[in-house]
Design a protein around this motif. Structure first.
Motif, PDB file in Angstrom:
ATOM      1  N   GLU A 136      40.582  22.065  71.809  1.00  0.00           N
ATOM      2  CA  GLU A 136      39.688  20.918  72.034  1.00  0.00           C
ATOM      3  C   GLU A 136      38.272  21.394  72.362  1.00  0.00           C
ATOM      4  OE1 GLU A 136      39.249  16.868  74.765  1.00  0.00           O
ATOM      5  OE2 GLU A 136      41.063  18.102  74.889  1.00  0.00           O
ATOM      6  N   THR A 165      34.222  20.757  73.496  1.00  0.00           N
ATOM      7  CA  THR A 165      33.197  19.970  74.182  1.00  0.00           C
ATOM      8  C   THR A 165      31.881  20.698  73.938  1.00  0.00           C
ATOM      9  OG1 THR A 165      34.770  19.292  75.900  1.00  0.00           O
ATOM     10  CG2 THR A 165      32.412  18.986  76.349  1.00  0.00           C
ATOM     11  N   HIS A 189      32.748  29.064  76.700  1.00  0.00           N
ATOM     12  CA  HIS A 189      33.038  27.851  77.468  1.00  0.00           C
ATOM     13  C   HIS A 189      31.784  26.997  77.632  1.00  0.00           C
ATOM     14  CE1 HIS A 189      33.910  25.466  81.180  1.00  0.00           C
ATOM     15  NE2 HIS A 189      34.998  25.230  80.475  1.00  0.00           N
ATOM     16  N   GLY A 208      33.051  24.550  75.266  1.00  0.00           N
ATOM     17  CA  GLY A 208      34.049  23.982  76.155  1.00  0.00           C
ATOM     18  C   GLY A 208      35.430  24.567  76.014  1.00  0.00           C
ATOM     19  N   ASP A 264      28.039  21.712  73.761  1.00  0.00           N
ATOM     20  CA  ASP A 264      26.769  21.590  74.475  1.00  0.00           C
ATOM     21  C   ASP A 264      25.669  21.401  73.431  1.00  0.00           C
ATOM     22  OD1 ASP A 264      24.458  21.785  75.907  1.00  0.00           O
ATOM     23  OD2 ASP A 264      24.919  23.703  76.859  1.00  0.00           O
ATOM     24  N   LYS A 265      25.201  20.187  73.285  1.00  0.00           N
ATOM     25  CA  LYS A 265      24.231  19.876  72.236  1.00  0.00           C
ATOM     26  C   LYS A 265      22.852  20.485  72.484  1.00  0.00           C
ATOM     27  CE  LYS A 265      26.775  17.319  69.469  1.00  0.00           C
ATOM     28  NZ  LYS A 265      26.965  17.604  68.024  1.00  0.00           N
TER      29      LYS A 265
END
Length: 297
Positions: A245, A247, A209, A213, A249-250
């Motif tokens: 989906e 998201t 997560h 994400g 974390d760069k």
């Protein structure tokens, strides 16, 4: 628990050491001293790197070749001979060096497993010569499987750091990610350290997560791999996502994406050259075995 895809599959790197760890000898100083004779073998090392022959076999010294004040770690017994490794002047202090990656591909599997265990142990000793409790010098005891502080009586033990590395499945696709240091087109399973107070299952769900994400369920253990850079135990798991989906974390990942079974099969068949889309994880990494397990089950 679930095993890797096939019993005929090669062992993961650093697994399968033939040494008998002989715990009963570690705790018997007299017995250990009697084994330090002309038959004993001492690993030939350049710092933390091993020396080996053209066949990928480790090279060994005798006790007579070692300095009298050298700290020697007892690795175990093989062919009725005691095997030792010398503690270097300094530990690694950082990630694996490029030469270490070459070693992983050149040593025979059993020798690589012996070296991996030795490397973790001697690296720990080189970085823990002083007591974390009072700062006084410590001494090697129990054949190198403990350090003791005579100043305050504290005992210190070699550490192993648990790391989860996990597959995420959604509708016959797998989620893989890449870090900026990876070569182009190289993707692998997501991974992260288990934190204090966490179960393995909780660590898997949290790391996925945090990095991508995605919420996951049905976490299951697959296989594990010792990773001596410096002292990790990679705990391979699989999990299921209901919502794909992402998201990302760069700060953790450069990219992450879902790969179809066909894309992964094609990349595995292409070997070290990969496809235009993907390099399959290298055979010495547990990620290779995890993805292969998923494809072959």
């Amino acid at each position: 628990m679930h095993a890797p895809a096939s019993s005929a599959a090669p062992l993961m790197a650093f697994a399968g050491s033939p040494l008998d760890r002989a715990d009963h000898i570690r705790v018997d100083q007299a017995a250990l001293g009697n084994l330090m004779n002309w038959r004993a073998r001492v690993m030939n090392l350049d710092g933390l790197l091993p020396e080996f022959d053209d066949q990928g076999r480790l090279l060994w010294h005798t006790i007579a070749d070692v300095a009298p004040d050298a700290e020697l770690v007892f690795l175990g017994m093989l062919d009725d001979k005691a095997h030792f490794a010398p503690v270097p002047a300094e530990g690694s202090g950082g990630p694996a060096m490029p030469r270490a990656w070459q070693v992983m591909q050149m040593l025979q599997p059993e020798d690589l497993a012996i070296y991996g265990g030795a490397r973790s142990l001697i690296d720990w000793h080189a970085r823990h010569r002083f007591c974390a409790n009072c700062g006084a010098p410590t001494k090697l005891v129990k054949g190198g499987w403990q350090r003791h502080c005579e100043a305050c009586g504290t005992d210190h033990f070699p550490r192993t750091d648990p790391v989860t590395i996990m597959l995420v499945e959604h509708e016959d696709r797998l989620l893989l990610g890449r870090q900026p240091r990876f070569p182009p087109r190289m993707y692998s399973a997501l991974a992260g350290f288990v934190e204090p107070g966490e179960t393995i299952e909780e660590a898997v769900a949290r790391e996925i997560h945090e990095e991508a994400g995605v919420r996951v369920r049905d976490v299951r253990y697959i296989a594990s791999q010792p990773w001596p850079f410096p002292s990790q135990l990679m705990i391979g798991c699989t999990s299921v996502a209901d919502d794909p989906e992402l998201t990302i974390d760069k700060t953790e990942l450069e990219d992450a994406r879902w790969f179809t079974r066909a894309e992964l099969e094609e990349a595995r068949a292409a070997g070290e050259h990969g496809t235009d889309l993907l390099y399959f994880p290298r055979p010495f990494a547990i990620a290779h075995h995890l993805v292969s397990w998923w494809l072959d089950r």
